[in-house]
Design an enzyme around this catalytic site. Structure first.
Site, PDB file in Angstrom:
ATOM      1  N   HIS A 142     -36.173  -5.849 -35.825  1.00  0.00           N
ATOM      2  CA  HIS A 142     -35.338  -4.719 -36.247  1.00  0.00           C
ATOM      3  C   HIS A 142     -34.517  -5.053 -37.496  1.00  0.00           C
ATOM      4  O   HIS A 142     -34.330  -4.204 -38.358  1.00  0.00           O
ATOM      5  CB  HIS A 142     -34.412  -4.296 -35.108  1.00  0.00           C
ATOM      6  N   HIS A 196     -59.372   7.457 -66.547  1.00  0.00           N
ATOM      7  CA  HIS A 196     -58.660   6.236 -66.129  1.00  0.00           C
ATOM      8  C   HIS A 196     -57.488   6.616 -65.244  1.00  0.00           C
ATOM      9  O   HIS A 196     -56.355   6.631 -65.716  1.00  0.00           O
ATOM     10  CB  HIS A 196     -58.181   5.481 -67.368  1.00  0.00           C
TER      11      HIS A 196
HETATM   12 ZN   LIG Z   1     -39.327  -1.142 -29.500  1.00  0.00          ZN
END
Ligand SMILES: [Zn+2]
Length: 424
Positions: free
Chosen positions: A250, A329
């Site tokens: 996290h 391109h």
């Molecule tokens: Zn989780």
């Protein structure tokens, strides 16, 4: 939906409400006076230990990542997540219950086009714990993830494009997993009252403990991908890019979300107009064309915007989708060829040299290009500032220049160009 909250073990019910264009995802605490609302934005991030917590003032919402992952991956941009507690119900520890809820309610297209964050150049975040997240340009949203537990137990790898269909099938059912050595102290402190083998997989040594068997042989890496999607939803915009994640968590996910939000702010600041001087300070297109013999489609200078002393020049070239080279391109993916940037540098350097020699009956021929580097792609809509500086000259016969092309205050290409002068 109703259920148990992970941290307090109390009953909680969650309700998803539709919201207007540009509303984003917001959490509403119905259990508190005045029913405060918390924006699911990275600026409101409060904690990243074990789960992602957001808050405003003293109000908190914990463990937002699974419901955010489901909303984001199932294509929901605007919604209110109403709860009567400080945490969504944990369900079975996956995003499946939220996906079911979203599908039951249905999703409606709104009138405004969706805003994306297009990855233009690679970005990365790294943490002391060994997490590494790299973001690369890609036309779709893709995640390649390596997960490894303590002592590299349960090392797993998975790479996939994230769409509502792949998320629902491959990612949403993957459940939270924890290592016994990590949760034991929490259980002793009575911190995860709602945690059980019904909403988490517990890994103890080589053993996998859970109420039901593993849903996928590589369920852990799938849950890591789920958490990445949920945490990155806090960046506020859908990503078109490829995330390569090694041992994510996290904290690292949130750091990448923060970097994305910063980059968005920087880009929106850059897109504002910038004064480009006219008149005596520089040379307009007509004056440029009196000096340079180049013409459409090969004139790569729109205007000279300034000279600094005798040795420096800055010019500008607006890159539009009408440039002839974009046709080939590349079809569907217009990128300015690097050699055209070198050509622009050469033309700007020639303008400087002609001003120096005060003569226009000679033409500068490119002799060599050294140390040419292409650092970032240039796209239609970019304004390219071209800087050239005279570094060495030998009479009126030879000159060496150091040149840079700059877009949005970042060097996109550079090189050392050498010229010789011949009579026209
Ligand atoms: Zn989780």
């Amino acid at each position: 939906m109703s259920g148990t909250s992970l941290h307090t073990g109390e009953k909680v019910s969650l309700k998803l409400h539709p919201a207007t264009v540009d509303h984003g995802i917001k959490f509403k605490r119905k259990d508190l006076p005045d029913e405060p609302i918390i924006d699911a934005k990275i600026d409101n991030l409060k904690m990243v230990e074990r789960a992602t917590t957001i808050g405003e003032g003293s109000v908190r919402v914990h463990t937002v990542e699974h419901v955010l992952a489901a909303l984001s991956a199932m294509d929901v941009d605007n919604a209110i997540v109403e709860m009567d507690a400080n945490e969504p119900p944990i369900g079975d520890g996956s995003a499946q219950p939220y996906v079911d809820l979203i599908k039951k309610a249905g999703v409606t297209a709104q009138e405004e086009p969706r805003q994306f964050f297009d990855v233009r150049e690679s970005m990365h975040v790294e943490s002391k714990t060994g997490a590494l997240l790299v973001l690369l340009p890609c036309e779709t949203f893709r995640i390649s993830c390596t997960q490894a537990g303590p002592n590299n137990r349960f090392a797993q790898f998975l790479s996939m494009e994230i769409t509502p269909a792949t998320f629902e099938r491959e990612i949403a059912p993957a459940r939270t997993f924890v290592y016994y050595e990590d949760v034991q102290p929490l259980m002793e402190k009575n911190l995860i009252k709602g945690g059980s083998l019904e909403n988490a997989i517990v890994v103890r040594g080589e053993a996998v403990l859970s109420k039901e068997p593993l849903r996928f042989a590589d369920e852990f890496v799938r849950h890591k991908i789920l958490d990445i999607i949920g945490d990155l939803a806090l960046a506020g915009r859908r990503i078109r890019g490829h995330i390569v994640a090694v041992k994510p968590g996290h904290a690292a996910n949130a750091e990448l979300a923060r970097a994305l939000a910063r980059e968005q702010t920087r880009r929106s600041a850059m897109s504002g107009s910038r004064a480009i001087p006219i008149g005596d300070a520089g040379l307009d297109t007509g004056e440029v064309m009196k000096i340079l013999p180049h013409r459409y489609p090969f004139l790569m200078v729109d205007r000279v915007i300034g000279f600094e002393g005798e040795n420096k020049i800055t010019a500008v070239k607006c890159i539009t989708i009408n440039e002839p080279f974009f046709q080939g391109h590349f079809p569907g993916h217009p990128v300015m060829p690097g050699v055209m940037q070198v050509e622009a540098m050469a033309q700007v350097a020639s303008l400087l040299l002609f001003k120096l020699t005060k003569t226009t009956n000679r033409i500068g021929y490119f002799m060599s290009a050294d140390g040419v580097k292409f650092r970032k792609p240039v796209f239609p809509g970019d304004t390219m500032f071209i800087h050239a500086e005279l570094t060495r000259s030998r009479g009126e016969r030879m000159a060496k220049t150091k040149c840079y092309c700059v877009v949005n205050d970042a060097v996109v290409s550079e090189g050392e160009l050498m010229f010789t002068f011949l009579d026209k």
